[in-house]
Design a protein around this motif. Structure first.
Motif, PDB file in Angstrom:
ATOM      1  N   ILE B 207       0.747  -1.231  -0.025  1.00  0.00           N
ATOM      2  CA  ILE B 207       0.018  -0.106   0.210  1.00  0.00           C
ATOM      3  C   ILE B 207       0.935   1.374   0.061  1.00  0.00           C
ATOM      4  CG2 ILE B 207      -1.658   1.145   1.435  1.00  0.00           C
ATOM      5  CD1 ILE B 207      -2.804  -1.471   2.202  1.00  0.00           C
ATOM      6  N   VAL B 208       1.810   1.336   0.749  1.00  0.00           N
ATOM      7  CA  VAL B 208       2.708   2.347   0.788  1.00  0.00           C
ATOM      8  C   VAL B 208       3.663   2.573  -0.414  1.00  0.00           C
ATOM      9  CG1 VAL B 208       4.847   3.417   1.727  1.00  0.00           C
ATOM     10  CG2 VAL B 208       3.117   2.135   3.192  1.00  0.00           C
ATOM     11  N   GLN B 209       4.072   1.433  -1.156  1.00  0.00           N
ATOM     12  CA  GLN B 209       4.521   1.526  -2.331  1.00  0.00           C
ATOM     13  C   GLN B 209       3.653   2.294  -3.497  1.00  0.00           C
ATOM     14  OE1 GLN B 209       7.932   0.888  -1.582  1.00  0.00           O
ATOM     15  NE2 GLN B 209       8.086   0.219  -3.264  1.00  0.00           N
ATOM     16  N   PHE B 210       2.328   1.716  -3.403  1.00  0.00           N
ATOM     17  CA  PHE B 210       1.561   2.350  -4.329  1.00  0.00           C
ATOM     18  C   PHE B 210       1.148   3.750  -3.999  1.00  0.00           C
ATOM     19  CE2 PHE B 210      -0.869  -2.017  -4.464  1.00  0.00           C
ATOM     20  CZ  PHE B 210      -0.246  -2.311  -5.828  1.00  0.00           C
ATOM     21  N   GLN B 211       1.405   4.424  -2.985  1.00  0.00           N
ATOM     22  CA  GLN B 211       1.127   5.571  -2.574  1.00  0.00           C
ATOM     23  C   GLN B 211       2.269   6.471  -2.973  1.00  0.00           C
ATOM     24  OE1 GLN B 211       2.475   7.057   0.761  1.00  0.00           O
ATOM     25  NE2 GLN B 211       1.383   9.082   0.747  1.00  0.00           N
ATOM     26  N   ARG B 212       3.418   5.859  -2.738  1.00  0.00           N
ATOM     27  CA  ARG B 212       4.858   6.728  -3.214  1.00  0.00           C
ATOM     28  C   ARG B 212       4.828   6.696  -4.603  1.00  0.00           C
ATOM     29  NH1 ARG B 212       8.392   4.014   1.184  1.00  0.00           N
ATOM     30  NH2 ARG B 212       7.782   5.005   3.001  1.00  0.00           N
ATOM     31  N   GLY B 213       4.382   5.765  -5.436  1.00  0.00           N
ATOM     32  CA  GLY B 213       4.271   5.750  -7.061  1.00  0.00           C
ATOM     33  C   GLY B 213       3.057   6.340  -7.443  1.00  0.00           C
ATOM     34  N   PHE B 214       2.199   7.344  -6.805  1.00  0.00           N
ATOM     35  CA  PHE B 214       1.172   7.710  -7.076  1.00  0.00           C
ATOM     36  C   PHE B 214       0.013   6.854  -7.872  1.00  0.00           C
ATOM     37  CE2 PHE B 214       3.919  11.345  -6.093  1.00  0.00           C
ATOM     38  CZ  PHE B 214       2.833  12.095  -5.403  1.00  0.00           C
ATOM     39  N   ALA B 215       0.159   5.612  -7.623  1.00  0.00           N
ATOM     40  CA  ALA B 215      -0.658   4.532  -8.063  1.00  0.00           C
ATOM     41  C   ALA B 215      -1.896   4.513  -7.226  1.00  0.00           C
ATOM     42  CB  ALA B 215      -0.237   3.279  -8.252  1.00  0.00           C
ATOM     43  N   ILE B 216      -2.532   5.700  -7.226  1.00  0.00           N
ATOM     44  CA  ILE B 216      -3.741   5.926  -6.189  1.00  0.00           C
ATOM     45  C   ILE B 216      -4.647   4.912  -6.029  1.00  0.00           C
ATOM     46  CG2 ILE B 216      -5.488   7.820  -5.265  1.00  0.00           C
ATOM     47  CD1 ILE B 216      -2.501   8.297  -4.889  1.00  0.00           C
ATOM     48  N   PRO B 217      -5.598   4.744  -7.483  1.00  0.00           N
ATOM     49  CA  PRO B 217      -6.378   3.815  -7.507  1.00  0.00           C
ATOM     50  C   PRO B 217      -6.030   2.324  -6.893  1.00  0.00           C
ATOM     51  CG  PRO B 217      -6.412   4.948  -9.474  1.00  0.00           C
ATOM     52  CD  PRO B 217      -5.226   5.175  -8.810  1.00  0.00           C
ATOM     53  N   ASP B 218      -4.579   2.125  -7.178  1.00  0.00           N
ATOM     54  CA  ASP B 218      -4.244   0.801  -6.712  1.00  0.00           C
ATOM     55  C   ASP B 218      -3.967   0.618  -5.178  1.00  0.00           C
ATOM     56  OD1 ASP B 218      -3.992   0.501  -9.273  1.00  0.00           O
ATOM     57  OD2 ASP B 218      -1.913   0.046  -9.512  1.00  0.00           O
ATOM     58  N   MET B 219      -3.705   2.001  -4.541  1.00  0.00           N
ATOM     59  CA  MET B 219      -3.622   2.208  -3.409  1.00  0.00           C
ATOM     60  C   MET B 219      -4.874   1.746  -2.353  1.00  0.00           C
ATOM     61  SD  MET B 219      -2.971   5.361  -0.926  1.00  0.00           S
ATOM     62  CE  MET B 219      -4.392   6.210  -1.004  1.00  0.00           C
ATOM     63  N   TRP B 220      -5.963   2.299  -3.157  1.00  0.00           N
ATOM     64  CA  TRP B 220      -6.942   2.399  -2.591  1.00  0.00           C
ATOM     65  C   TRP B 220      -7.666   0.815  -2.654  1.00  0.00           C
ATOM     66  CZ3 TRP B 220     -10.267   5.038   0.278  1.00  0.00           C
ATOM     67  CH2 TRP B 220      -9.977   6.754   0.266  1.00  0.00           C
ATOM     68  N   THR B 221      -7.269  -0.085  -3.597  1.00  0.00           N
ATOM     69  CA  THR B 221      -7.757  -1.465  -3.622  1.00  0.00           C
ATOM     70  C   THR B 221      -7.058  -2.076  -2.466  1.00  0.00           C
ATOM     71  OG1 THR B 221      -5.819  -2.093  -4.988  1.00  0.00           O
ATOM     72  CG2 THR B 221      -7.663  -1.479  -6.250  1.00  0.00           C
ATOM     73  N   GLY B 222      -5.833  -1.803  -2.170  1.00  0.00           N
ATOM     74  CA  GLY B 222      -5.184  -2.229  -1.062  1.00  0.00           C
ATOM     75  C   GLY B 222      -5.959  -2.214   0.303  1.00  0.00           C
ATOM     76  N   ILE B 223      -6.377  -0.821   0.464  1.00  0.00           N
ATOM     77  CA  ILE B 223      -7.007  -0.286   1.608  1.00  0.00           C
ATOM     78  C   ILE B 223      -8.508  -1.330   1.777  1.00  0.00           C
ATOM     79  CG2 ILE B 223      -8.357   1.390   2.777  1.00  0.00           C
ATOM     80  CD1 ILE B 223      -6.203   3.384   1.522  1.00  0.00           C
ATOM     81  N   LEU B 224      -9.087  -1.370   0.625  1.00  0.00           N
ATOM     82  CA  LEU B 224     -10.353  -2.291   0.362  1.00  0.00           C
ATOM     83  C   LEU B 224     -10.051  -3.718   0.893  1.00  0.00           C
ATOM     84  CD1 LEU B 224     -12.450  -1.325  -2.673  1.00  0.00           C
ATOM     85  CD2 LEU B 224     -13.031  -0.775  -0.220  1.00  0.00           C
ATOM     86  N   LEU B 225      -8.775  -4.284   0.246  1.00  0.00           N
ATOM     87  CA  LEU B 225      -8.470  -5.780   0.602  1.00  0.00           C
ATOM     88  C   LEU B 225      -8.156  -5.790   2.148  1.00  0.00           C
ATOM     89  CD1 LEU B 225      -7.844  -8.286  -0.687  1.00  0.00           C
ATOM     90  CD2 LEU B 225      -5.546  -7.888  -0.631  1.00  0.00           C
ATOM     91  N   LEU B 226      -7.628  -4.784   2.668  1.00  0.00           N
ATOM     92  CA  LEU B 226      -7.371  -4.707   4.207  1.00  0.00           C
ATOM     93  C   LEU B 226      -8.704  -4.913   4.883  1.00  0.00           C
ATOM     94  CD1 LEU B 226      -4.474  -4.746   5.536  1.00  0.00           C
ATOM     95  CD2 LEU B 226      -4.764  -2.438   5.654  1.00  0.00           C
ATOM     96  N   GLY B 227      -9.452  -4.047   4.662  1.00  0.00           N
ATOM     97  CA  GLY B 227     -10.951  -4.019   5.145  1.00  0.00           C
ATOM     98  C   GLY B 227     -11.385  -5.586   5.275  1.00  0.00           C
TER      99      GLY B 227
END
Ligand SMILES: Nc1ncnc2c1ncn2[C@@H]1O[C@H](COP(=O)(O)OP(=O)(O)O)[C@@H](O)[C@H]1O
Ligand SMILES: [Mg+2]
Lengths: 256, 259
Positions: B207-227
Motif C-alpha cells: 500500500i505504501v509503495q502504491f502511494q509513493r508511486g502515485f498509483a492512487i486507485p491501486d492504493m485504494w484497492t489495498g485499503i479495501l482488501l485490508l478491510g
C-alpha cells in the motif's frame, strides 16, 4: 466414624473477628443420618466446611474413621447450599457427574456405569445431555446429589440443600435423601435451619445454639424407618419431637 | 428459511448503502487522490493477482498468525500464573498497567534495534502489542472463578492439570475471548504498521509503495482488501467463539429469562 471434638472457628480479616463456632463436640456413627439444625448465621456452613476439610479449625479437631481431617478427605462428598453455582455451567449434566470420578483411578466403563446409575437414582437418566442452566432448581439440586452419589462417598455432607426449592420439590428431595441413605448405607450429615425437615429426615437431631455456637441438645428421632410425607408429619410423636426442637431453638435464639 | 434471509438482508443492507453512496459520490470525481469507486473496482483484479496474493498477502497473514499465536499462548499462560497467585499479582500489576499504556506502534523502532527488520521483528511487534489485552483479561478471568465452584473442585479432589483445564481456564474463557478479540484488531493494525517501517513485501508495504508511486486507485484497492481481510478474520473469530462459548451464551440467555 466421624468425631468432632472441641471444634472452634474464628474468622479473622479486615479488622473484624467473628467467632462463628465456639466449642462443638459430637460424633456420628457409621451409616447414621444426622441432622444439624440451628438458626441462620449460627455457623452451620462453617462447621460443615471444617468437617469436609475445606476450612481448618482454629482449635479442636475433626476425625474421620480415626484419621485427623486436614484437607478434603477422599471418601467425603459435599453438597453445597448454593447448588446452582456449584455445577460447572460449561459441562453437560453427565460430564458434571463424571468429572470428580476422573480423579479416581477408574476405568472408562466403570465411570460411565457410575454416572448412569447415579443419574438413574435421582430420576434424571434422560437429562445427561442437558446443561445445568437448562434445568429447574430442583433438578439442578438432583444433579449435585447425583454427582455426590457417583463419587461413592462414605460420608455425605449436605449444607441446607433444599433451602431454595419450592415446597413440593423439597418434599420429593427429602424422600430421595431418605431412600438413598437406606439403599446405600452412606453416613449423612445434613444441615438445615428447618425444624420439620430435621425431624423428618434424621435418625438423630443435633440442635445448635446461636452464635457463638455450641451443641445445645442431641435428640434421638424414634420415628419408624419407613417415613412418608403424609403420615409421618401428622403423627403425634413427630409433633412432640418438633415441639421439643422448636423450644430449644427459641431458647437458643434468646441466647440462654 | 425466512428468518435467515431476513437476517442476511439486514446484515448486507448498510454495507450496500455505503458502497452505493461512495459509488455515486465519487462517480464524477476528477480528484487524483479520490478516484471514482468504479476505477478502484476496475483496478482490483489487475492489482491483486494470484502472484500478489501469494507474495504480499500471504506473508502478512502468516506473520499475523505467528504473532497472534505467540501472544495468545504467552498471554494466557502468564495471565493464569499471575491471576492464580495473589503475591505475584501484587508485584506485577503496576508494571503491567504501565506496559499496557505504552502505544504498541512506538515499540516498532525499539524492537527493530533488537530484532532487525526481518520477519522476526514483525512477529515480535505484533505479539508484543497483542499480548496485553489477552494477559490482563486472563488475569481478571482467572481471579473471578466462582468461589463455590473452586470449593466444589477442591472438595472432590480436582487438582493440578485437571483443575486448570476443566475449571480455571473454562471459567475464565469468556474473558479470555474478550481479550483475544481486542488483540485481533490490534494485531491487524500492527501487521500493517510493522510493514510500513521496513519491509520488502506484505500488504502494508505494498500500500505504501502504491502511494509513493502515485498509483492512487491501486492504493485504494489495498485499503479495501485490508478491510475485507479484517472482516473475514472477525467472522472466523466469531465462529470459533460460538463453538467454544456456546455454554456461556446459553447461560446468559437462561439468566435473562429467569433472573
Ligand atoms: N469467610 C468468612 N469470613 C468472615 N466471617 C464469616 C465467613 N463466613 C462466615 N462468616 C460469619 O460466620 C458466621 C457463621 O456463618 P455460617 O457458617 O455461614 O452460618 P450458617 O451457615 O449457619 O448460616 C456468620 O456470622 C458469618 O457472618
Ligand atoms: Mg449456611
Amino acid at each position: 466414624m466421624l468425631d468432632v471434638h472441641g471444634l472452634r472457628k474464628v474468622y479473622e480479616g479486615s479488622g473484624r473477628r467473628t467467632e462463628a463456632v465456639r466449642d462443638l463436640t459430637f460424633t456420628v456413627e457409621a451409616g447414621e443420618l444426622v441432622c444439624l439444625v440451628g438458626p441462620s448465621g449460627c455457623g452451620k456452613t462453617t462447621l460443615l466446611k471444617c468437617v469436609g476439610g475445606l476450612l481448618s479449625p482454629t482449635s479442636g479437631e475433626v476425625r474421620l474413621a480415626g484419621r485427623r481431617v486436614d484437607g478434603p478427605p477422599p471418601g467425603t462428598a459435599f453438597v453445597f447450599q448454593e447448588y446452582g453455582r456449584s455445577l460447572f455451567p460449561w459441562m453437560r449434566v453427565g460430564q458434571n457427574v463424571e468429572l470428580p470420578l476422573k480423579q479416581k483411578k477408574l476405568s472408562r466403563e466403570r465411570r460411565r456405569a457410575l454416572v448412569a446409575d447415579a443419574l438413574e437414582s435421582v430420576g434424571l437418566a434422560d437429562a445427561a445431555g442437558a446443561y445445568p442452566w437448562q434445568l429447574s432448581g430442583g433438578m439442578q439440586q438432583r444433579v449435585a446429589i447425583a454427582r455426590a452419589l457417583a463419587y461413592e462417598p462414605e460420608v455425605l455432607l449436605m449444607d441446607e440443600p433444599f433451602a431454595a426449592v419450592d415446597a413440593q420439590t423439597r418434599a420429593d428431595l427429602e424422600d430421595l435423601v431418605r431412600r438413598l441413605w437406606r439403599e446405600r448405607g452412606i453416613t449423612i450429615l445434613f444441615v438445615t435451619h428447618d425444624i420439620d425437615e430435621a425431624v423428618y429426615l434424621g435418625e438423630r437431631v443435633i440442635v445448635l445454639s446461636a452464635s457463638p455456637t455450641v451443641v445445645r441438645e442431641q435428640l434421638k428421632v424414634d420415628l419408624p424407618d419407613g417415613r412418608d410425607q403424609v403420615h409421618t408429619r401428622v403423627s403425634p410423636r413427630f409433633a412432640e419431637l418438633r415441639t421439643r426442637v422448636y423450644e430449644q431453638i427459641q431458647a437458643a435464639k434468646r441466647g440462654r | 428459511m425466512r428468518p435467515v434471509l431476513l437476517r442476511l438482508a439486514f446484515a448486507v443492507a448498510l454495507p450496500a448503502v455505503l458502497v452505493a453512496v461512495w459509488w455515486v459520490a465519487s462517480a464524477g470525481s476528477t480528484n487524483v487522490y479520490w478516484p471514482p469507486l468504479r476505477t478502484i473496482f476496475g483496478a482490483f483484479p489487475d492489482v491483486w493477482t494470484g502472484e500478489r496474493l501469494r507474495e504480499d498477502v500471504l506473508p502478512s497473514v502468516l506473520r499475523l498468525t505467528a504473532g497472534y499465536t505467540v501472544a495468545a499462548v504467552a498471554g494466557v499462560a502468564l495471565g493464569t500464573v499471575i491471576g492464580s497467585h495473589r503475591r505475584v499479582r501484587a508485584v506485577c500489576e503496576p508494571v503491567l498497567e504501565f506496559l499496557r499504556a505504552v502505544p504498541p506502534p512506538v515499540l516498532v523502532p525499539v524492537i527493530m534495534l533488537f530484532a532487525g527488520i526481518g520477519d522476526t521483528m514483525k512477529i515480535v511487534v505484533i505479539a508484543s502489542g497483542c499480548v496485553w489485552p489477552i494477559l490482563l483479561n486472563t488475569v481478571e478471568g482467572v481471579r473471578a472463578v466462582d468461589p463455590v465452584l473452586a470449593e466444589t473442585a477442591r472438595s472432590y479432589g480436582i487438582r493440578g492439570a485437571a483443575r486448570l483445564r476443566d475449571v480455571v481456564l473454562r471459567s475464565a474463557s469468556p474473558q479470555i475471548f474478550a481479550g483475544l478479540r481486542q488483540a485481533l484488531s490490534i494485531g491487524i493494525i500492527l501487521m500493517v504498521i510493522s510493514e510500513m517501517f521496513a519491509a520488502s513485501n506484505g500488504l502494508g508495504f505494498t500500500i505504501v509503495q502504491f502511494q509513493r508511486g502515485f498509483a492512487i486507485p491501486d492504493m485504494w484497492t489495498g485499503i479495501l482488501l485490508l478491510g475485507l481481510l479484517g472482516f473475514l478474520l472477525s467472522v472466523l473469530f466469531r465462529l470459533v467463539e460460538r463453538r467454544v462459548l456456546g455454554w456461556y451464551h446459553g447461560l446468559r440467555e437462561a439468566g435473562r429469562r429467569s433472573p
